[in-house]
Design an enzyme around this catalytic site. Sequence first.
Site, PDB file in Angstrom:
ATOM      1  CB  SER A  74      -0.959   0.022   1.197  1.00 35.44           C
ATOM      2  OG  SER A  74      -0.252   0.224   2.394  1.00 35.44           O
ATOM      3  CE  LYS A 104      -2.814   2.326   4.314  1.00 34.06           C
ATOM      4  NZ  LYS A 104      -2.089   1.096   4.589  1.00 34.06           N
TER       5      LYS A 104
END
Length: 142
Positions: free
Chosen positions: A60, A97
Amino acid sequence: MLEPCSIDFLEGLELPLFASYISAGFPSPADDYLEDRIELNNYLIQNPTSTYMMKVKGNSMQDANIHEGDLLVIDKSLKPRDGLPVVCFLDGEFTVKTFRNINGKVYLEPANPAYAPIEITEEMDMRVWGVIVWILHKPVKR
């Protein structure tokens, strides 16, 4: 997804440090002198009591140059700010993230178009576990 990782392997590890920078443009034949030795803990870790490492699992964050198998050096004493890569514990799982704070709303933003940003709501269990200060990875994945 992240896995905990020990930083013990870095303790006492010293590597040669050359006095010059490596040219990413034209090479310099005069820059080949050894300056010193570098102890990686001192170089990579500013706050030893609040620093830990985790190993990346998943893709991701691939466009942020964070790849599966990379080791992240994380400092939990640093405050998350907009645009910084962070490690979070979100609804029972660790994740890496980019922290975003937009108009008072917090988002966890992936760096892969296959994943959507996550808006953090009051119903979610989200805690920031630290800011990523180093990404260690091999130059070529095997």
